[in-house]
Design a protein around this motif. Sequence first.
Motif, PDB file in Angstrom:
ATOM      1  N   ILE A  38       3.731  -1.818  -1.798  1.00 36.23           N
ATOM      2  CA  ILE A  38       3.469  -0.664  -2.671  1.00 36.23           C
ATOM      3  C   ILE A  38       4.638   0.298  -2.518  1.00 36.23           C
ATOM      4  O   ILE A  38       5.355   0.286  -1.517  1.00 36.23           O
ATOM      5  CB  ILE A  38       2.133   0.043  -2.348  1.00 36.23           C
ATOM      6  CG1 ILE A  38       2.065   0.439  -0.868  1.00 36.23           C
ATOM      7  CG2 ILE A  38       0.946  -0.796  -2.741  1.00 36.23           C
ATOM      8  CD1 ILE A  38       0.873   1.316  -0.537  1.00 36.23           C
ATOM      9  N   TYR A  39       4.827   1.148  -3.549  1.00 36.25           N
ATOM     10  CA  TYR A  39       5.934   2.087  -3.569  1.00 36.25           C
ATOM     11  C   TYR A  39       5.443   3.481  -3.157  1.00 36.25           C
ATOM     12  O   TYR A  39       4.515   4.020  -3.773  1.00 36.25           O
ATOM     13  CB  TYR A  39       6.565   2.128  -4.957  1.00 36.25           C
ATOM     14  CG  TYR A  39       7.113   0.791  -5.377  1.00 36.25           C
ATOM     15  CD1 TYR A  39       8.331   0.334  -4.886  1.00 36.25           C
ATOM     16  CD2 TYR A  39       6.404  -0.024  -6.261  1.00 36.25           C
ATOM     17  CE1 TYR A  39       8.837  -0.903  -5.263  1.00 36.25           C
ATOM     18  CE2 TYR A  39       6.892  -1.262  -6.641  1.00 36.25           C
ATOM     19  CZ  TYR A  39       8.113  -1.691  -6.134  1.00 36.25           C
ATOM     20  OH  TYR A  39       8.611  -2.923  -6.493  1.00 36.25           O
ATOM     21  N   HIS A  40       6.041   4.052  -2.143  1.00 31.56           N
ATOM     22  CA  HIS A  40       5.566   5.307  -1.568  1.00 31.56           C
ATOM     23  C   HIS A  40       6.065   6.537  -2.320  1.00 31.56           C
ATOM     24  O   HIS A  40       5.502   7.630  -2.164  1.00 31.56           O
ATOM     25  CB  HIS A  40       5.977   5.397  -0.102  1.00 31.56           C
ATOM     26  CG  HIS A  40       5.252   4.432   0.769  1.00 31.56           C
ATOM     27  ND1 HIS A  40       5.110   4.597   2.132  1.00 31.56           N
ATOM     28  CD2 HIS A  40       4.594   3.272   0.482  1.00 31.56           C
ATOM     29  CE1 HIS A  40       4.419   3.591   2.648  1.00 31.56           C
ATOM     30  NE2 HIS A  40       4.107   2.775   1.653  1.00 31.56           N
TER      31      HIS A  40
ATOM     32  N   ASP B 155       0.649   5.141 -10.749  1.00 30.95           N
ATOM     33  CA  ASP B 155       1.859   4.462 -11.234  1.00 30.95           C
ATOM     34  C   ASP B 155       2.095   3.138 -10.514  1.00 30.95           C
ATOM     35  O   ASP B 155       2.628   2.187 -11.109  1.00 30.95           O
ATOM     36  CB  ASP B 155       3.074   5.376 -11.078  1.00 30.95           C
ATOM     37  CG  ASP B 155       3.092   6.492 -12.107  1.00 30.95           C
ATOM     38  OD1 ASP B 155       2.439   6.323 -13.150  1.00 30.95           O
ATOM     39  OD2 ASP B 155       3.733   7.519 -11.852  1.00 30.95           O
ATOM     40  N   ASN B 156       1.700   3.056  -9.252  1.00 30.19           N
ATOM     41  CA  ASN B 156       1.782   1.785  -8.539  1.00 30.19           C
ATOM     42  C   ASN B 156       0.932   0.726  -9.236  1.00 30.19           C
ATOM     43  O   ASN B 156       1.402  -0.387  -9.508  1.00 30.19           O
ATOM     44  CB  ASN B 156       1.293   1.953  -7.095  1.00 30.19           C
ATOM     45  CG  ASN B 156       2.401   2.182  -6.097  1.00 30.19           C
ATOM     46  OD1 ASN B 156       3.053   1.253  -5.627  1.00 30.19           O
ATOM     47  ND2 ASN B 156       2.617   3.445  -5.780  1.00 30.19           N
ATOM     48  N   LEU B 157      -0.314   1.082  -9.537  1.00 26.89           N
ATOM     49  CA  LEU B 157      -1.228   0.117 -10.156  1.00 26.89           C
ATOM     50  C   LEU B 157      -0.830  -0.170 -11.603  1.00 26.89           C
ATOM     51  O   LEU B 157      -0.932  -1.312 -12.070  1.00 26.89           O
ATOM     52  CB  LEU B 157      -2.659   0.634 -10.080  1.00 26.89           C
ATOM     53  CG  LEU B 157      -3.212   0.825  -8.655  1.00 26.89           C
ATOM     54  CD1 LEU B 157      -4.627   1.387  -8.696  1.00 26.89           C
ATOM     55  CD2 LEU B 157      -3.194  -0.493  -7.875  1.00 26.89           C
TER      56      LEU B 157
ATOM     57  N   VAL C  24       2.091   8.365  -3.054  1.00 30.50           N
ATOM     58  CA  VAL C  24       1.553   7.491  -2.010  1.00 30.50           C
ATOM     59  C   VAL C  24       2.042   7.912  -0.627  1.00 30.50           C
ATOM     60  O   VAL C  24       1.348   7.726   0.367  1.00 30.50           O
ATOM     61  CB  VAL C  24       1.932   6.016  -2.300  1.00 30.50           C
ATOM     62  CG1 VAL C  24       1.538   5.101  -1.152  1.00 30.50           C
ATOM     63  CG2 VAL C  24       1.253   5.554  -3.583  1.00 30.50           C
ATOM     64  N   GLU C  25       3.198   8.551  -0.553  1.00 29.33           N
ATOM     65  CA  GLU C  25       3.716   8.991   0.751  1.00 29.33           C
ATOM     66  C   GLU C  25       2.804  10.035   1.400  1.00 29.33           C
ATOM     67  O   GLU C  25       2.859  10.243   2.623  1.00 29.33           O
ATOM     68  CB  GLU C  25       5.131   9.545   0.593  1.00 29.33           C
ATOM     69  CG  GLU C  25       5.238  10.759  -0.302  1.00 29.33           C
ATOM     70  CD  GLU C  25       6.678  11.145  -0.592  1.00 29.33           C
ATOM     71  OE1 GLU C  25       7.572  10.397  -0.140  1.00 29.33           O
ATOM     72  OE2 GLU C  25       6.911  12.176  -1.264  1.00 29.33           O
ATOM     73  N   SER C  26       1.945  10.664   0.601  1.00 32.78           N
ATOM     74  CA  SER C  26       0.994  11.639   1.158  1.00 32.78           C
ATOM     75  C   SER C  26      -0.328  11.000   1.570  1.00 32.78           C
ATOM     76  O   SER C  26      -1.201  11.668   2.124  1.00 32.78           O
ATOM     77  CB  SER C  26       0.725  12.751   0.138  1.00 32.78           C
ATOM     78  OG  SER C  26       0.002  12.250  -0.982  1.00 32.78           O
ATOM     79  N   TYR C  27      -0.493   9.705   1.309  1.00 29.43           N
ATOM     80  CA  TYR C  27      -1.727   9.001   1.652  1.00 29.43           C
ATOM     81  C   TYR C  27      -1.801   8.754   3.156  1.00 29.43           C
ATOM     82  O   TYR C  27      -0.782   8.563   3.826  1.00 29.43           O
ATOM     83  CB  TYR C  27      -1.784   7.639   0.960  1.00 29.43           C
ATOM     84  CG  TYR C  27      -2.127   7.640  -0.512  1.00 29.43           C
ATOM     85  CD1 TYR C  27      -1.968   8.764  -1.302  1.00 29.43           C
ATOM     86  CD2 TYR C  27      -2.594   6.474  -1.118  1.00 29.43           C
ATOM     87  CE1 TYR C  27      -2.265   8.739  -2.649  1.00 29.43           C
ATOM     88  CE2 TYR C  27      -2.891   6.447  -2.474  1.00 29.43           C
ATOM     89  CZ  TYR C  27      -2.719   7.580  -3.229  1.00 29.43           C
ATOM     90  OH  TYR C  27      -3.023   7.555  -4.561  1.00 29.43           O
ATOM     91  N   SER C  28      -3.019   8.710   3.671  1.00 28.24           N
ATOM     92  CA  SER C  28      -3.229   8.236   5.043  1.00 28.24           C
ATOM     93  C   SER C  28      -3.043   6.722   5.065  1.00 28.24           C
ATOM     94  O   SER C  28      -3.021   6.068   4.010  1.00 28.24           O
ATOM     95  CB  SER C  28      -4.639   8.584   5.519  1.00 28.24           C
ATOM     96  OG  SER C  28      -5.606   7.828   4.785  1.00 28.24           O
ATOM     97  N   LEU C  29      -2.933   6.149   6.261  1.00 29.51           N
ATOM     98  CA  LEU C  29      -2.770   4.692   6.367  1.00 29.51           C
ATOM     99  C   LEU C  29      -3.966   3.972   5.763  1.00 29.51           C
ATOM    100  O   LEU C  29      -3.815   2.970   5.053  1.00 29.51           O
ATOM    101  CB  LEU C  29      -2.585   4.278   7.826  1.00 29.51           C
ATOM    102  CG  LEU C  29      -2.437   2.782   8.084  1.00 29.51           C
ATOM    103  CD1 LEU C  29      -1.272   2.196   7.300  1.00 29.51           C
ATOM    104  CD2 LEU C  29      -2.267   2.501   9.573  1.00 29.51           C
ATOM    105  N   GLY C  30      -5.165   4.494   6.003  1.00 28.26           N
ATOM    106  CA  GLY C  30      -6.360   3.869   5.438  1.00 28.26           C
ATOM    107  C   GLY C  30      -6.343   3.854   3.926  1.00 28.26           C
ATOM    108  O   GLY C  30      -6.733   2.871   3.284  1.00 28.26           O
TER     109      GLY C  30
END
Length: 307
Positions: free
Chosen positions: A95-97, A103-105, A138-144
């Motif tokens: 996935i692109y962070h 936009d990834n999907l 996505v860079e602001s997402y948690s790992l989960g």
Amino acid sequence: MTNNIIETYELTKIYKLKGKKEGIKALNSVNLKIEEGEIFGLLGPNGAGKTTLVSILSTLLHPSSGYAVIDGHNILKKPMEIKKRIGLMMGSNLIYHTITGYDNLKFFCKIYGIYDYRKKIYEIAKDFNLENWLDQYVESYSLGMKIKLCLCRSLITDPKILFLDEPTLGLDVANRLYVIDKLRELNKTILLTSHNMNVVEKLCKRIAFLNHGKVLKVGKQDELKRFMQSEIIIEIEFSGNKTQIKDEFSRSDFIKEVNDSKKGLIITLDKRNDYQNLLSILSKYPGIQKIHEQEISLENLFVNLID
């Protein structure tokens, strides 16, 4: 008659090393058969060859020798047919962070020719509790959340087969259990690789143990555990004074070991045939409340296999 949707034939992968004659054999003549609709677990430590196998089956890598057939198609001859049928997840990779979850999907949907992608994106994001985060980078997402987005990406094309390489790596307990429950609900053929024994134990009926590129053992969980269990450990709970029964156990030749526990005793038998002798002794003591046989864990089973 079983319907094998994935079959590998002597799959071997050797990575060549610069300046050296001999390479590293990441896979060594791997032969596996996976039935349609089953969740099949591939267990092994880091470096066992799990990711290499998934990469070959998903056509990202070419084997050095051998081949595989997926849903009737040879991976070497018809890689595009394979790509149409599979969903691939490799941890939180792919996935692109620096773009949003949406936009990834969307990017992935356009690659696969999904034109009604907006509705599909919001439906699958809602299923994984990501609908309120789709417009965030996505860079602001948690790992989960990244793991869940990767699952959305793998599932949005509604693939027939899923290859999931370490799908719960780095997740906390709550997110790991959430992902496990979602995978159970999918009703798809899944090849799941992990070094987390707990995840495989919860999801997979059949398991292959891989180490140094070789398959050590394949079978159902309960069959493998019975096969490898060299001794039987039994917990006995009872009320009253345990001195007399403990003394009798200690004098019995068929009992290997006797230890105290919080609610009674833990005894070890050498052979399952000695159960009858054990029950004969227990029948003389009226305070017996519970008899429980401990199961060997997948972790212990794997340790026994590689010793």
